[in-house]
Design a protein around this motif. Structure first.
Motif, PDB file in Angstrom:
ATOM      1  N   PRO A   1      -9.629  -1.339   7.062  1.00 19.88           N
ATOM      2  CA  PRO A   1      -9.232  -2.404   7.993  1.00 19.88           C
ATOM      3  C   PRO A   1      -7.725  -2.404   8.217  1.00 19.88           C
ATOM      4  CG  PRO A   1      -9.716  -3.327   5.830  1.00 19.88           C
ATOM      5  CD  PRO A   1     -10.091  -1.878   5.765  1.00 19.88           C
ATOM      6  N   GLU A   2      -7.333  -2.428   9.484  1.00 17.94           N
ATOM      7  CA  GLU A   2      -5.910  -2.498   9.814  1.00 17.94           C
ATOM      8  C   GLU A   2      -5.329  -3.856   9.413  1.00 17.94           C
ATOM      9  OE1 GLU A   2      -3.361  -1.692  13.866  1.00 17.94           O
ATOM     10  OE2 GLU A   2      -5.136  -2.967  14.000  1.00 17.94           O
TER      11      GLU A   2
ATOM     12  N   TYR B   1      -1.238  -3.806   8.830  1.00 18.57           N
ATOM     13  CA  TYR B   1      -0.554  -2.704   8.166  1.00 18.57           C
ATOM     14  C   TYR B   1      -0.356  -1.540   9.134  1.00 18.57           C
ATOM     15  CZ  TYR B   1      -1.403  -4.755   3.524  1.00 18.57           C
ATOM     16  OH  TYR B   1      -1.413  -5.569   2.423  1.00 18.57           O
ATOM     17  N   LYS B   2       0.605  -0.688   8.822  1.00 16.16           N
ATOM     18  CA  LYS B   2       0.777   0.591   9.517  1.00 16.16           C
ATOM     19  C   LYS B   2       1.114   1.646   8.459  1.00 16.16           C
ATOM     20  CE  LYS B   2       5.763   0.407  10.404  1.00 16.16           C
ATOM     21  NZ  LYS B   2       6.835   0.556  11.414  1.00 16.16           N
TER      22      LYS B   2
ATOM     23  N   ILE C   1       0.854  -1.189   0.000  1.00 14.74           N
ATOM     24  CA  ILE C   1       0.000   0.000   0.000  1.00 14.74           C
ATOM     25  C   ILE C   1       0.888   1.237   0.000  1.00 14.74           C
ATOM     26  CG2 ILE C   1      -1.889  -1.157   1.206  1.00 14.74           C
ATOM     27  CD1 ILE C   1      -1.123   0.411   3.735  1.00 14.74           C
ATOM     28  N   GLU C   2       0.420   2.304  -0.618  1.00 12.00           N
ATOM     29  CA  GLU C   2       1.191   3.552  -0.715  1.00 12.00           C
ATOM     30  C   GLU C   2       1.265   4.227   0.649  1.00 12.00           C
ATOM     31  OE1 GLU C   2      -0.211   6.910  -3.248  1.00 12.00           O
ATOM     32  OE2 GLU C   2       1.500   6.285  -4.475  1.00 12.00           O
ATOM     33  N   ASN C   3       2.481   4.656   1.008  1.00 11.32           N
ATOM     34  CA  ASN C   3       2.736   5.353   2.284  1.00 11.32           C
ATOM     35  C   ASN C   3       2.460   4.468   3.493  1.00 11.32           C
ATOM     36  OD1 ASN C   3       3.332   7.873   0.918  1.00 11.32           O
ATOM     37  ND2 ASN C   3       1.128   8.031   0.581  1.00 11.32           N
ATOM     38  N   GLY C   4       2.564   3.137   3.315  1.00 13.44           N
ATOM     39  CA  GLY C   4       2.365   2.215   4.423  1.00 13.44           C
ATOM     40  C   GLY C   4       3.064   0.894   4.163  1.00 13.44           C
ATOM     41  N   ASP C   5       3.051   0.045   5.189  1.00  9.20           N
ATOM     42  CA  ASP C   5       3.713  -1.254   5.055  1.00  9.20           C
ATOM     43  C   ASP C   5       3.082  -2.217   6.057  1.00  9.20           C
ATOM     44  OD1 ASP C   5       5.432  -3.176   4.154  1.00  9.20           O
ATOM     45  OD2 ASP C   5       7.261  -2.029   4.565  1.00  9.20           O
ATOM     46  N   ILE C   6       3.402  -3.536   5.897  1.00  4.65           N
ATOM     47  CA  ILE C   6       2.897  -4.519   6.856  1.00  4.65           C
ATOM     48  C   ILE C   6       3.849  -4.566   8.050  1.00  4.65           C
ATOM     49  CG2 ILE C   6       1.684  -5.896   5.133  1.00  4.65           C
ATOM     50  CD1 ILE C   6       3.987  -7.882   5.224  1.00  4.65           C
ATOM     51  N   LEU C   7       3.290  -5.005   9.208  1.00  2.00           N
ATOM     52  CA  LEU C   7       4.069  -4.992  10.444  1.00  2.00           C
ATOM     53  C   LEU C   7       4.972  -6.215  10.591  1.00  2.00           C
ATOM     54  CD1 LEU C   7       1.351  -3.704  12.955  1.00  2.00           C
ATOM     55  CD2 LEU C   7       3.347  -2.474  12.095  1.00  2.00           C
ATOM     56  N   SER C   8       4.825  -7.191   9.688  1.00  2.00           N
ATOM     57  CA  SER C   8       5.645  -8.403   9.778  1.00  2.00           C
ATOM     58  C   SER C   8       6.427  -8.592   8.477  1.00  2.00           C
ATOM     59  CB  SER C   8       4.756  -9.633  10.056  1.00  2.00           C
ATOM     60  OG  SER C   8       3.752  -9.735   9.054  1.00  2.00           O
TER      61      SER C   8
ATOM     62  N   GLN D   1      -7.407 -15.469  -1.838  1.00  2.00           N
ATOM     63  CA  GLN D   1      -7.379 -14.034  -2.138  1.00  2.00           C
ATOM     64  C   GLN D   1      -7.271 -13.244  -0.830  1.00  2.00           C
ATOM     65  OE1 GLN D   1      -7.499 -12.479  -5.078  1.00  2.00           O
ATOM     66  NE2 GLN D   1      -7.980 -14.140  -6.476  1.00  2.00           N
ATOM     67  N   TRP D   2      -6.516 -12.140  -0.877  1.00  2.00           N
ATOM     68  CA  TRP D   2      -6.456 -11.243   0.271  1.00  2.00           C
ATOM     69  C   TRP D   2      -7.677 -10.320   0.262  1.00  2.00           C
ATOM     70  CZ3 TRP D   2      -3.277 -12.112   4.107  1.00  2.00           C
ATOM     71  CH2 TRP D   2      -2.048 -12.754   3.870  1.00  2.00           C
ATOM     72  N   THR D   3      -8.244 -10.087   1.441  1.00  2.66           N
ATOM     73  CA  THR D   3      -9.302  -9.067   1.537  1.00  2.66           C
ATOM     74  C   THR D   3      -8.705  -7.691   1.240  1.00  2.66           C
ATOM     75  OG1 THR D   3      -8.922  -8.931   3.941  1.00  2.66           O
ATOM     76  CG2 THR D   3     -10.690 -10.402   3.166  1.00  2.66           C
ATOM     77  N   ASN D   4      -9.575  -6.701   0.970  1.00  8.35           N
ATOM     78  CA  ASN D   4      -9.093  -5.374   0.564  1.00  8.35           C
ATOM     79  C   ASN D   4      -8.240  -4.723   1.652  1.00  8.35           C
ATOM     80  OD1 ASN D   4     -10.001  -5.178  -2.035  1.00  8.35           O
ATOM     81  ND2 ASN D   4     -11.954  -4.228  -1.484  1.00  8.35           N
ATOM     82  N   PRO D   5      -7.084  -4.174   1.289  1.00 13.62           N
ATOM     83  CA  PRO D   5      -6.208  -3.524   2.273  1.00 13.62           C
ATOM     84  C   PRO D   5      -6.695  -2.110   2.582  1.00 13.62           C
ATOM     85  CG  PRO D   5      -5.234  -3.366   0.109  1.00 13.62           C
ATOM     86  CD  PRO D   5      -6.491  -4.173  -0.058  1.00 13.62           C
ATOM     87  N   PRO D   6      -6.140  -1.506   3.640  1.00  7.69           N
ATOM     88  CA  PRO D   6      -6.514  -0.120   3.970  1.00  7.69           C
ATOM     89  C   PRO D   6      -5.785   0.867   3.063  1.00  7.69           C
ATOM     90  CG  PRO D   6      -4.844  -0.876   5.486  1.00  7.69           C
ATOM     91  CD  PRO D   6      -5.162  -2.053   4.596  1.00  7.69           C
TER      92      PRO D   6
END
Length: 403
Positions: free
Chosen positions: A250-251, A239-240, A218-225, A259-264
């Protein structure tokens, strides 16, 4: 005494008696009515049951009976009144102006037309009518420009977003890598809202056994793991957002049927630019505030700089940060105030102190007053810290102290 003289004397007595009787039953002239007049029944003398009719001047309405009758030396039921039913100046409207020729007073039935400024649309009829001293419901002008186009999950608006968009202007969306767009990529500003937004869906093929590949960026963000090459059904990642960005949506996303659900999405912060504030003659409302950065959704309050007043066509002075964009309010130059020695003397006040060499104050400048010797405050204490407001000073008042 001859018969002729007796006859003459009797006739004279009869005439006098009839006159006296008539004079005793007659009414005085009917009273005059302010802003009205008598239009019927006017005579040089009024007898029992005589009637007169009143009417009012244009712009005035009759209150009471238009007819009064002479009865027992009194006009019954008493003269009417003529009430002023003219209208004062018609009200101004935001984002619009009056197109009719303005007058000091308007007669009942007078119609005044309005016109909206560019990029505003009239709501209701475009006129008001004077009725019983009041104007009918005033129209309003609705802003038909659009706020910045909203962000969408899995995609973004191309280019730099503007604070406002004119009717007919467009914005273009694009999806991030590994996302596929459904719907039109271009949206249009229409009547203050955007046409239907597109959607960006994850564009990866399901893995074997319902497994998922790496989670989408995601733009301007990343996953925590640390991302794995493969995730099992039901596994999740969080995500953060980067500093000064706000996470919306959704965080956490989950691997579901491959399939992945929609990211924030991460909403950008706003910067209250000193250059933009100077251009609009505004400053931060709270003088001690040094916060120029505000996260999306936060409110920033502005005020006019000294020497300026709010522009009637300005947007509100409490502004919400909308994903990196601010709609700045606007101030125009205000009128200066000239300190009046006569008004100060009339109100028994003087300057608390003055280092100014001039009696001229700019709009928003504060003027500190105090009472003359042997006088005490009558006005509210706050009024003694008066402010020049677009050419007007509200002087406080003191009165003689006898104690």
């Amino acid at each position: 005494m001859t018969m002729l003289s007796l006859t003459t004397g009797f006739l004279l007595w009869m005439c006098c008696a009839i006159h006296k009787a008539s004079a005793g039953a007659a009414c005085e002239d009917p009273p005059l009515v302010e802003f009205g007049k008598i239009v019927s029944g006017v005579k040089s003398g009024y007898e029992e049951n005589d009637r007169v009719q009143y009417t009012c001047n244009p712009g005035y309405a009759l209150s009471g009976s238009e007819w009064v009758t002479c009865h027992g030396k009194v006009w019954m039921p008493g003269p009417p009144q003529c009430l002023d039913v003219r209208c004062e100046n018609p009200p101004e409207i935001l984002n619009g102006h009056i197109t009719s020729t303005q007058k000091e007073k308007y007669l009942p039935g007078a119609k005044v037309h309005y016109e909206c400024e560019i990029n505003s649309q009239i709501m209701g009829v475009n006129y008001v009518i004077c009725s019983d001293g009041h104007w009918t419901q005033v129209p309003s002008c609705r802003d038909v420009t659009c706020e910045p186009p909203p962000e969408i999950a899995g995609g973004k608006v191309q280019g730099i977003k503007k604070p406002r968009y004119l009717p007919g202007e467009t914005a273009h969306y694009q999806c991030w890598q590994d996302f596929q767009m459904t719907g039109a990529s271009t949206v249009t500003c229409q009547n203050g809202t955007w046409t239907e937004l597109p959607q960006c869906k994850v564009n990866v093929l399901p893995g074997e056994g319902g497994k998922c590949g790496p989670p989408p960026d995601i733009e301007n963000g990343d996953i925590l793991s640390f991302p794995l090459p493969e995730y099992d059904q039901g596994q999740s990642v969080k995500y953060k957002c980067a500093s000064f960005y706000i996470l919306e949506g959704p965080e956490q996303i989950t691997c579901t049927d491959g399939q992945w659900t929609n990211p924030p999405i991460c909403l950008a912060a706003c910067t209250a630019s000193e250059e933009d504030m100077d251009r609009n003659n505004i400053e931060l409302r709270w003088r001690g505030e040094r916060k120029l950065y505000s996260t999306s959704g936060d409110f920033i309050e502005f005020d006019c700089k000294v020497g300026y007043v709010q522009d009637p066509a300005s947007s509100p002075f409490r502004v919400q940060c909308m994903d990196g964009t601010l709609e700045y309010p606007r101030c125009k130059r205000g009128r200066n105030c000239i300190l009046s020695e006569a008004e100060m003397k009339r109100n028994n006040i003087k300057l608390r102190w003055s280092r100014k060499r001039s009696n001229t104050y700019r709009s928003k400048e504060t003027i500190l007053f105090t009472c003359l010797f042997s006088y005490q405050e009558v006005s509210n204490p706050d009024d003694f810290e008066a402010q020049c407001k677009d050419g007007v000073i509200n002087y406080p008042r003191c009165e003689w102290y006898f104690g």
